[in-house]
Design an enzyme around this catalytic site. Structure first.
Site, short mmCIF file in Angstrom:
data_model
loop_
_atom_site.label_atom_id
_atom_site.label_comp_id
_atom_site.label_asym_id
_atom_site.label_seq_id
_atom_site.Cartn_x
_atom_site.Cartn_y
_atom_site.Cartn_z
CB ILE A 13 50.66 35.71 31.45
CG1 ILE A 13 49.32 35.36 32.09
CG2 ILE A 13 51.44 34.44 31.14
CD1 ILE A 13 48.36 34.60 31.20
CB ILE A 61 51.45 44.14 18.03
CG1 ILE A 61 50.10 44.04 18.75
CG2 ILE A 61 52.59 43.75 18.95
CD1 ILE A 61 49.71 42.60 19.12
CB THR A 131 42.43 31.87 26.09
OG1 THR A 131 41.35 31.52 26.94
CG2 THR A 131 41.80 32.40 24.81
CG ASP A 132 40.42 27.62 28.94
OD1 ASP A 132 40.29 28.86 28.87
OD2 ASP A 132 40.18 26.97 29.99
CD GLU A 133 38.06 33.03 28.46
OE1 GLU A 133 37.20 33.78 27.97
OE2 GLU A 133 38.71 33.32 29.47
CE1 TYR A 156 41.34 37.39 25.38
CE2 TYR A 156 40.03 35.70 26.48
CZ TYR A 156 41.27 36.23 26.14
OH TYR A 156 42.42 35.60 26.55
CE LYS A 160 44.63 35.04 22.78
NZ LYS A 160 45.98 35.68 22.80
P1 NAD Z 1 47.14 41.41 30.25
O1 NAD Z 1 45.91 42.13 29.79
O2 NAD Z 1 47.50 41.40 31.70
O3 NAD Z 1 48.41 42.00 29.49
C1 NAD Z 1 48.41 42.25 28.12
C2 NAD Z 1 49.67 43.05 27.79
O4 NAD Z 1 49.66 43.31 26.37
C3 NAD Z 1 49.74 44.41 28.50
O5 NAD Z 1 51.04 44.62 29.01
C4 NAD Z 1 49.41 45.40 27.39
O6 NAD Z 1 50.05 46.67 27.57
C5 NAD Z 1 49.94 44.67 26.17
N1 NAD Z 1 49.26 45.11 24.93
C6 NAD Z 1 47.91 45.21 24.73
N2 NAD Z 1 47.66 45.66 23.49
C7 NAD Z 1 48.87 45.83 22.89
C8 NAD Z 1 49.27 46.26 21.60
N3 NAD Z 1 48.36 46.63 20.69
N4 NAD Z 1 50.59 46.30 21.30
C9 NAD Z 1 51.52 45.93 22.24
N5 NAD Z 1 51.19 45.54 23.47
C10 NAD Z 1 49.89 45.48 23.81
O7 NAD Z 1 46.99 39.94 29.68
P2 NAD Z 1 47.45 38.55 30.32
O8 NAD Z 1 46.40 38.06 31.22
O9 NAD Z 1 48.84 38.65 30.81
O10 NAD Z 1 47.41 37.62 29.03
C11 NAD Z 1 48.56 37.47 28.20
C12 NAD Z 1 48.22 36.52 27.06
O11 NAD Z 1 47.84 35.26 27.58
C13 NAD Z 1 47.05 36.99 26.20
O12 NAD Z 1 47.35 36.68 24.85
C14 NAD Z 1 45.87 36.17 26.70
O13 NAD Z 1 44.93 35.98 25.68
C15 NAD Z 1 46.56 34.89 27.09
N6 NAD Z 1 45.91 34.11 28.15
C16 NAD Z 1 45.55 34.72 29.34
C17 NAD Z 1 44.97 33.96 30.35
C18 NAD Z 1 44.62 34.59 31.68
O14 NAD Z 1 44.04 33.91 32.54
N7 NAD Z 1 44.96 35.83 31.97
C19 NAD Z 1 44.74 32.60 30.15
C20 NAD Z 1 45.11 32.02 28.94
C21 NAD Z 1 45.70 32.78 27.95
P1 TYD Z 2 37.37 36.52 34.69
O1 TYD Z 2 38.39 36.63 35.77
O2 TYD Z 2 36.90 37.77 34.01
O3 TYD Z 2 37.94 35.48 33.63
P2 TYD Z 2 37.20 34.79 32.34
O4 TYD Z 2 35.93 35.47 32.07
O5 TYD Z 2 38.19 35.02 31.26
O6 TYD Z 2 37.03 33.36 32.72
O7 TYD Z 2 36.09 35.81 35.26
C1 TYD Z 2 36.18 34.53 35.90
C2 TYD Z 2 34.78 34.12 36.30
O8 TYD Z 2 34.31 35.01 37.32
C3 TYD Z 2 33.78 34.21 35.17
O9 TYD Z 2 32.84 33.14 35.30
C4 TYD Z 2 33.08 35.54 35.42
C5 TYD Z 2 33.12 35.67 36.93
N1 TYD Z 2 33.18 37.07 37.43
C6 TYD Z 2 32.26 37.51 38.37
O10 TYD Z 2 31.36 36.76 38.81
N2 TYD Z 2 32.33 38.80 38.81
C7 TYD Z 2 33.29 39.66 38.35
O11 TYD Z 2 33.29 40.86 38.78
C8 TYD Z 2 34.24 39.20 37.39
C9 TYD Z 2 35.30 40.11 36.86
C10 TYD Z 2 34.15 37.88 36.96
#
Ligand code: NAD
Ligand code: TYD
Length: 348
Positions: A13, A61, A131-133, A156, A160
Site C-alpha cells: 500500500i 522504526i 486495519t478493520d481486523e 497481527y 495493530k
Molecule cells: P506490507 O507488508 O506490504 O509492507 C510493509 C512495509 O513496511 C514494507 O515495505 C516493510 O519493509 C516495511 N517495514 C516493516 N517493518 C518495518 C520496520 N520495522 N521499520 C521500517 N519499515 C518496516 O504491508 P501493506 O499491506 O502495504 O500494509 C501497509 C499498512 O496498511 C500496514 O500498517 C497495514 O497494517 C495496513 N493495512 C493493510 C491492509 C491490507 O490489506 N494489506 C488493509 C488495511 C490496513
Molecule cells: P489474507 O490475504 O491473508 O488476508 P487477512 O487474513 O488479513 O484477511 O487472507 C484473506 C482470506 O483468505 C482469509 O480468510 C484467509 C484466506 N486464505 C486462504 O484461504 N488461503 C491462503 O493461503 C491465504 C494466504 C489466505
C-alpha cells in the site's frame, strides 16, 4: 515546502501512497522511510526514485535513536505511518516481531513527533494507517462502524489495535493532532504473494495447488489499493483531527467464491480450458483463530469527505491480474530465496 514522512513506502500500500504524493504534490518533499524487510522492495517505486521531491531513507522504526535523529534532522510537518508487519499467518508464527514493529515502532514515531513538535502543532499531523481486523469478527450480519468495539483475535490485529490505542492516547493526553483510518482487505499491483489474491494468481500461473483454509466460507471486504491511496490522500488533507474513518469497498466475497472467480478469469487470460484452474483448489487445515467475516460501513468517509471506491471489483481484479501477467519477472524475483522457505513451512 512541506516535509512529509511516509513509513513503509516500499511495501504494497505504501508504494501506491508514495507514488501518489510524489507525483501529485511537487511542492512537498516526500521522505520514504522503510527497513526493506521481505515485504519491502525498491522495485515497487522505481518509477519515482529520481524525482527531485523524493528521498528514500532505509531504516527501522524500532530503532529509537535513529527515529529521533531523523526527526531532529528534518522536522517533518506530516507523518503517514504505514510501516508494519502485515501478515496474519506470520503473526501466528512470530508474534513478538509484530509487537516490535507495530507497537514499539509506532510508539517511537509518536514520541519523536510529540517531542519534535513540542506542543506547537500548527500545520502538523500524524496519520496512522490501520486495519478493520482490530474489530474482530462479524457473524453473518452487520457491518463494522467507527464506534464498533475493538476485539482483535490474531497477534497481527492485536498489535495493530494496540498501536491504534496509543495513537488515540497521544491525541487525548498530549494533544497530538492525529487521524486514523481502518481499512478492509486491499488488492492490486505490487501485493506480496503471501496474501490470498497475489498468492493464488502466482500459483495459478505456475499450476500449483490453491490452498483454501478450512471450508473457504470466510468473508472479506475487498478494496482496490489505488482507491485506498485516494482515501488516504483525502483523509490526510481533509480529515478532522482526532477522528477515525473506516474505509471499505462495500464488496464482500466469500473466499471460495472469490477464488472461483479468479480461476475463471485466469483460465480465459492464459488460454486454458474452462475450469482448469479450479481443479487446483485444495482445502487445507484452517488458520487458528480465523475471523469469519469482515465488512466495513464506509458511510462516514463518504458523507464527510465524499470518498467512494472509483472502480468496481471486476475492473480492479482485471487490472490486478493484467499487472501480474505483465510483471512476471517481479513475481519471480520476490518468490525466489526466502519466500521458498516461508512457503514450504506454511503450506507443507
Ligand atoms: P506490507 O507488508 O506490504 O509492507 C510493509 C512495509 O513496511 C514494507 O515495505 C516493510 O519493509 C516495511 N517495514 C516493516 N517493518 C518495518 C520496520 N520495522 N521499520 C521500517 N519499515 C518496516 O504491508 P501493506 O499491506 O502495504 O500494509 C501497509 C499498512 O496498511 C500496514 O500498517 C497495514 O497494517 C495496513 N493495512 C493493510 C491492509 C491490507 O490489506 N494489506 C488493509 C488495511 C490496513
Ligand atoms: P489474507 O490475504 O491473508 O488476508 P487477512 O487474513 O488479513 O484477511 O487472507 C484473506 C482470506 O483468505 C482469509 O480468510 C484467509 C484466506 N486464505 C486462504 O484461504 N488461503 C491462503 O493461503 C491465504 C494466504 C489466505
Amino acid at each position: 515546502m512541506k516535509k512529509i514522512l511516509i513509513t513503509g513506502g516500499a511495501g504494497f500500500i505504501g508504494s501506491h501512497v508514495v507514488r501518489r504524493f510524489v507525483n501529485k504534490y511537487p511542492e512537498y518533499q516526500v521522505f520514504n522511510l522503510d527497513a526493506l524487510t521481505y515485504a519491502g522492495n525498491l522495485e515497487n517505486i522505481k518509477d519515482i526514485e529520481n524525482n527531485p521531491n523524493y528521498t528514500f531513507v532505509k531504516g527501522d522504526i524500532v530503532d529509537e535513536k535513529f527515529i529521533n535523529d531523523l526527526f531532529a534532522l528534518h522536522n517533518f510537518d506530516g507523518v503517514l505511518h504505514l510501516a508494519a508487519e502485515s501478515h496474519v499467518d506470520r503473526s501466528i508464527e512470530d508474534p513478538l516481531a509484530f509487537v516490535k514493529t507495530n507497537v514499539i515502532g509506532t510508539m517511537n514515531l509518536l514520541n519523536a513527533a510529540k517531542n519534535q513538535w513540542k506542543g506547537n502543532f500548527d500545520g502538523k499531523r500524524f496519520y496512522h494507517i490501520s486495519t478493520d481486523e482490530v474489530y474482530g469478527s462479524l457473524g453473518s450480519e452487520g457491518l463494522f462502524t467507527e464506534t464498533t468495539s475493538y476485539d482483535p483475535n490474531s497477534p497481527y490485529s492485536a498489535s495493530k489495535a494496540s498501536s491504534d490505542h496509543f495513537v488515540r492516547a497521544y491525541g487525548e493526553t498530549y494533544g497530538l493532532p492525529y487521524v486514523l483510518t481502518n481499512c478492509s482487505n486491499n488488492y492490486g499491483s505490487y501485493h506480496f504473494p503471501e496474501k490470498l489474491i497475489p498468492l493464488f494468481i502466482n500459483n495459478i500461473i505456475n499450476n500449483k495447488p490453491l490452498p483454501v483454509y478450512g471450508d473457504g466460507n470466510y468473508t472479506r471486504d475487498w478494496l482496490f489499493v489505488e482507491d485506498h491511496a485516494i482515501a488516504i490522500d483525502l483523509v490526510f488533507h481533509e480529515g478532522k483531527n482526532h477522528e477515525t474513518y473506516n474505509i471499505g469497498g462495500f464488496n464482500e466475497w466469500k473466499n471460495i467464491d472469490l477464488v472461483k472467480l479468479l480461476c475463471g478469469i485466469m483460465d480465459d487470460k492464459l488460454g486454458r480450458e474452462k475450469s482448469a484452474s479450479e481443479k487446483l483448489i485444495t482445502y487445507v487445515k484452517d488458520r487458528p483463530g480465523h475471523d469469519l467475516r469482515y465488512a466495513i460501513d464506509a458511510s462516514k468517509i463518504n458523507k464527510e469527505l465524499g470518498w467512494k471506491p472509483s472502480v468496481t471489483f471486476e475492473e480492479g481484479l482485471e487490472k490486478t491480474i493484467n499487472w501480474y501477467l505483465n510483471n512476471q519477472e517481479w513475481l519471480e524475483n520476490v518468490t525466489s530465496g526466502a519466500y521458498k522457505e516461508y512457503y514450504q513451512k506454511q503450506y507443507s
